[in-house]
Design an enzyme around this catalytic site. Structure first.
Site, mmCIF file in Angstrom:
data_model
loop_
_atom_site.group_PDB
_atom_site.id
_atom_site.type_symbol
_atom_site.label_atom_id
_atom_site.label_comp_id
_atom_site.label_asym_id
_atom_site.label_seq_id
_atom_site.Cartn_x
_atom_site.Cartn_y
_atom_site.Cartn_z
ATOM 1 N N THR A 177 1.667 3.755 18.333
ATOM 2 C CA THR A 177 2.933 3.135 17.920
ATOM 3 C C THR A 177 4.025 4.046 18.443
ATOM 4 O OG1 THR A 177 2.177 2.012 15.901
ATOM 5 C CG2 THR A 177 4.393 2.807 15.828
ATOM 6 N N VAL A 206 -0.704 -8.673 11.244
ATOM 7 C CA VAL A 206 0.576 -7.964 11.193
ATOM 8 C C VAL A 206 0.349 -6.627 10.497
ATOM 9 C CG1 VAL A 206 2.950 -8.011 10.339
ATOM 10 C CG2 VAL A 206 1.862 -10.129 11.108
ATOM 11 N N THR A 228 2.924 6.116 11.851
ATOM 12 C CA THR A 228 1.889 5.667 12.781
ATOM 13 C C THR A 228 0.524 5.923 12.162
ATOM 14 O OG1 THR A 228 0.785 6.100 14.894
ATOM 15 C CG2 THR A 228 2.197 7.856 14.064
ATOM 16 N N GLY A 229 -0.363 4.940 12.318
ATOM 17 C CA GLY A 229 -1.692 5.012 11.719
ATOM 18 C C GLY A 229 -2.084 3.611 11.297
HETATM 19 N N1 ASP Z 1 0.774 1.347 12.575
HETATM 20 C C1 ASP Z 1 0.322 0.536 13.652
HETATM 21 C C2 ASP Z 1 -0.242 -0.739 13.148
HETATM 22 O O1 ASP Z 1 -0.991 -0.716 12.198
HETATM 23 C C3 ASP Z 1 -0.674 1.190 14.535
HETATM 24 C C4 ASP Z 1 -0.497 2.661 14.788
HETATM 25 O O2 ASP Z 1 0.509 3.260 14.496
HETATM 26 O O3 ASP Z 1 -1.394 3.280 15.320
HETATM 27 O O4 ASP Z 1 0.030 -1.771 13.721
#
Ligand code: ASP
Length: 317
Positions: A177, A206, A228-229
């Site tokens: 992200t 989503v 992010t995650g």
């Molecule tokens: N947070 C993002 C999602 O779940 C993915 C990520 O940050 O790795 O869409």
């Protein structure tokens, strides 16, 4: 009197193992992080708004193939792209977001347009693509977002799903992200986040990124954060809002509040997580609990720092 300024960004906590890219590719990733920071700094150092700074920073990362947002975004299980983004103004608690959009070149610009030019907070899917088109934003074919690296990651995840080894997939194969948080001279905080979500995600899924309070939050006088995650856990824990609540109501210290989410609340679910964060004094912080997280910041001292793993690279802004 003019206060301190600062910008902090992340390019996702799904950073690849160092051995998987060439030194030149890592250098380019860091150069794009630096370009993102400079785009924001150009706004902030002239007395511009935090909101403009975070949007400018995210646009640079959306346009880069190195991050999972805009060009270079993750693919769905149907080999298409569905992008999510949100932006929040800590001064007014105004917010705007789009989700599962397929044709907006820079989803963060659409999120801003939703905030400023509609009565909504979140617009989804084809309607959001149409809204962006009506607002005069750049529209592209869905294939514009595709890169070879994401095609390879999708193929690898599909193989893992078949062989039952999905849990062993690296964070980098799965997600990423981009996000930015900033403090401007007038004391306003802002946050912006943009993503392609997860590789091999179901169509229509989503994540937290377009959910205000989950992946993005800003409140003047307190904090601005972008996460992010794996988004499902950020939503379930109201993660971004939780950081602000700990600080505002609990009077907890800034870094301890961010750490609580990254190393305790979210980690307890066994997921990788990270945040870019800035407080009302302009302190920047970008912790993560994975192998690496593309990240960077410029504090009031004007020193620019970028990193993808533990080593940090500093230069003048
Ligand atoms: N947070 C993002 C999602 O779940 C993915 C990520 O940050 O790795 O869409």
């Amino acid at each position: 009197m003019a206060g301190p300024i600062g910008i902090c960004i992340h390019g996702g906590c799904g950073t690849l193992d160092k051995s998987l890219l060439t030194p030149a590719e890592w250098a380019e990733t860091r150069a794009h992080l630096a370009a993102s920071l400079r785009a924001a700094w150009a706004v902030l150092s002239k007395g511009g708004k935090a909101l403009d700074a975070v949007e400018a920073a995210v646009v640079v990362m959306e346009d880069s193939p190195h991050f999972n947002a805009g060009h270079g975004a993750a693919l769905t299980a149907a080999s298409t792209h569905e992008l999510d983004a949100s932006i929040m103004d800590g001064a007014t608690k105004g917010a705007g977001a789009v989700c599962t959009v397929k044709r907006i070149r820079n989803p963060i610009k659409a999120a801003r347009a939703v905030m400023e030019r509609s009565d909504c907070v979140l617009i989804a899917g084809d309607a959001a693509d149409e809204f962006a088109k009506r607002q005069g934003l750049a529209i592209v074919e869905n294939s514009y977002f595709t890169t070879q690296r994401r095609l390879d990651a999708l193929a690898s995840l599909k193989r893992r799903a078949e062989s039952g080894t999905l849990r062993a997939a690296s964070e980098a194969e799965r997600h990423g992200t981009v996000g930015a948080v900033a403090l401007d001279r007038a004391g306003n905080l802002a946050a912006a986040t943009s993503t392609g979500g997860f590789n091999n995600k179901p169509v229509g899924r989503v994540g937290d990124t377009p959910i205000v309070g989950a992946g993005t939050y800003a409140r003047n006088g307190v904090v601005a954060v972008s996460g992010t995650g794996q988004g499902e856990f950020f939503i379930r824990n109201a993660a971004a809002y939780d950081i602000a609540a700990r600080m505002d109501y609990g009077k907890h210290e800034f870094k301890a509040s961010v750490d609580a989410l990254v190393f305790d609340v979210l980690k307890s679910h066994g997921i990788g997580a990270g945040f870019a964060a800035i407080d009302a004094k302009g302190q920047v912080y970008a912790p993560y609990n994975t192998l690496g997280m593309a990240r960077g910041w410029i504090g009031d001292d004007g020193r620019l720092v970028v990193a993808t793993h533990t080593e940090e690279f500093a230069e003048a802004a």
